[in-house]
Design a protein around this motif. Sequence first.
Motif, PDB file in Angstrom:
ATOM      1  N   GLU A 157      -0.099 -26.476  25.832  1.00 36.02           N
ATOM      2  CA  GLU A 157      -0.305 -27.044  24.815  1.00 36.02           C
ATOM      3  C   GLU A 157       0.628 -28.104  24.126  1.00 36.02           C
ATOM      4  O   GLU A 157       0.453 -29.176  23.873  1.00 36.02           O
ATOM      5  CB  GLU A 157      -0.824 -26.201  23.550  1.00 36.02           C
ATOM      6  N   SER A 161       0.636 -32.041  24.051  1.00 34.76           N
ATOM      7  CA  SER A 161       1.212 -32.703  22.831  1.00 34.76           C
ATOM      8  C   SER A 161       1.844 -33.986  23.274  1.00 34.76           C
ATOM      9  O   SER A 161       1.960 -35.065  22.578  1.00 34.76           O
ATOM     10  CB  SER A 161       1.664 -31.609  21.702  1.00 34.76           C
ATOM     11  N   GLN A 164       0.248 -36.999  24.464  1.00 34.99           N
ATOM     12  CA  GLN A 164      -0.603 -37.626  23.613  1.00 34.99           C
ATOM     13  C   GLN A 164       0.278 -38.318  22.458  1.00 34.99           C
ATOM     14  O   GLN A 164      -0.209 -39.100  21.582  1.00 34.99           O
ATOM     15  CB  GLN A 164      -1.465 -36.851  22.942  1.00 34.99           C
ATOM     16  N   SER A 165       1.812 -38.122  22.618  1.00 37.25           N
ATOM     17  CA  SER A 165       2.672 -38.804  21.660  1.00 37.25           C
ATOM     18  C   SER A 165       2.985 -40.113  22.072  1.00 37.25           C
ATOM     19  O   SER A 165       3.083 -40.390  23.310  1.00 37.25           O
ATOM     20  CB  SER A 165       3.862 -37.672  21.528  1.00 37.25           C
ATOM     21  N   HIS A 182       7.853 -32.659  15.397  1.00 35.15           N
ATOM     22  CA  HIS A 182       6.250 -32.934  15.307  1.00 35.15           C
ATOM     23  C   HIS A 182       5.661 -31.366  15.036  1.00 35.15           C
ATOM     24  O   HIS A 182       6.135 -30.451  15.726  1.00 35.15           O
ATOM     25  CB  HIS A 182       5.899 -33.381  16.768  1.00 35.15           C
ATOM     26  N   HIS A 183       4.598 -31.470  14.489  1.00 35.53           N
ATOM     27  CA  HIS A 183       3.703 -30.261  14.501  1.00 35.53           C
ATOM     28  C   HIS A 183       2.320 -30.479  14.999  1.00 35.53           C
ATOM     29  O   HIS A 183       1.579 -29.378  15.176  1.00 35.53           O
ATOM     30  CB  HIS A 183       3.572 -29.711  13.028  1.00 35.53           C
ATOM     31  N   GLY A 184       1.902 -31.498  15.352  1.00 40.79           N
ATOM     32  CA  GLY A 184       0.665 -31.618  15.726  1.00 40.79           C
ATOM     33  C   GLY A 184      -0.455 -31.585  14.705  1.00 40.79           C
ATOM     34  O   GLY A 184      -0.286 -32.039  13.585  1.00 40.79           O
ATOM     35  N   GLU A 185      -1.511 -31.087  15.146  1.00 36.48           N
ATOM     36  CA  GLU A 185      -2.520 -30.773  14.013  1.00 36.48           C
ATOM     37  C   GLU A 185      -2.164 -29.886  13.153  1.00 36.48           C
ATOM     38  O   GLU A 185      -2.652 -29.862  12.058  1.00 36.48           O
ATOM     39  CB  GLU A 185      -3.931 -30.112  14.909  1.00 36.48           C
ATOM     40  N   ARG A 186      -1.524 -29.061  13.381  1.00 38.73           N
ATOM     41  CA  ARG A 186      -0.901 -27.940  12.298  1.00 38.73           C
ATOM     42  C   ARG A 186       0.500 -27.131  12.953  1.00 38.73           C
ATOM     43  O   ARG A 186       0.701 -27.265  13.927  1.00 38.73           O
ATOM     44  CB  ARG A 186      -1.928 -27.010  12.147  1.00 38.73           C
ATOM     45  N   SER A 191       3.051 -25.696  18.198  1.00 40.22           N
ATOM     46  CA  SER A 191       3.874 -26.912  17.841  1.00 40.22           C
ATOM     47  C   SER A 191       5.298 -27.009  18.472  1.00 40.22           C
ATOM     48  O   SER A 191       6.020 -26.002  18.322  1.00 40.22           O
ATOM     49  CB  SER A 191       3.678 -27.022  16.069  1.00 40.22           C
ATOM     50  N   LYS A 256       3.188 -33.615   9.385  1.00 34.32           N
ATOM     51  CA  LYS A 256       2.485 -33.061  10.785  1.00 34.32           C
ATOM     52  C   LYS A 256       2.843 -33.955  11.720  1.00 34.32           C
ATOM     53  O   LYS A 256       2.756 -34.959  11.624  1.00 34.32           O
ATOM     54  CB  LYS A 256       0.975 -32.922  10.643  1.00 34.32           C
TER      55      LYS A 256
END
Length: 256
Positions: A157, A161, A164-165, A182-186, A191, A256
Amino acid sequence: MCTLTWLTSPGGYQVFFNRDELNTRQRALPPELSDEHTVQVIAPQDTDAGGTWICVNGHGTALCLLNNYAAAAAIRRDDWISRGLLVRNLAHLHEDAVIPAIENQDLERFRGFDLVIFGRSGIPRLLSWNGTDLAVTTAPRMPITSSSFDTTRIIGERMDSFRQSPANANPGEISLDQFHHHHGERKGAASVCMHRDDASTVSFSHIVVTDSLIEFNYQDGSPCEQGPSSSIAIAQDTASPASVLHQPVQHQAQGK
């Protein structure tokens, strides 16, 4: 439980490193300058075992340690030596001397690890110890990351991440710094700025090495929080002895 990214350029590089730890571990001491075997070394200190997970020296060589949890689970013994002590003992070496020094170690008393060597050559090298064999390769595509919790899923994951960054499409100092905050979606275990009930990201390190400067910037605490920050630099001045500079480093709190 850590995440590492980097930038390379002619004559130098930058390293970005999140350290993740269990809440049961003591707070580390922030980086200090020391003189080891006549070489200046900047490194924080793990107060549980006395070693370190990251360092840079006057040669312009940096070492970054990540735990290899799959290898650690495969072998059991009662007399382990802290992997951070291995890094501490290598901290003064030139990049070309690190690999021979490790190959001469009795590694069987160390749990599995990944050690990344950075130097002015511009070619990061990865030493992977799985408990029985030592592999030496050019560092793979970043990030390099580890987790003691649900290892395969978490690493996957975090890699997704990164892909996609903005740091993947346009790697630079700003985009990589933001990735480590960064936390991503949560907020959670996967993360990059990691948060779990029993563990979290406890510090962020940013090392800069150029032809004229060696600098270690350190944020004590989760990167998403405005924790205490510090900077230590070794000025590379051939006309006079190296001097030490201290200045605060400011990081903006990230969402986030």
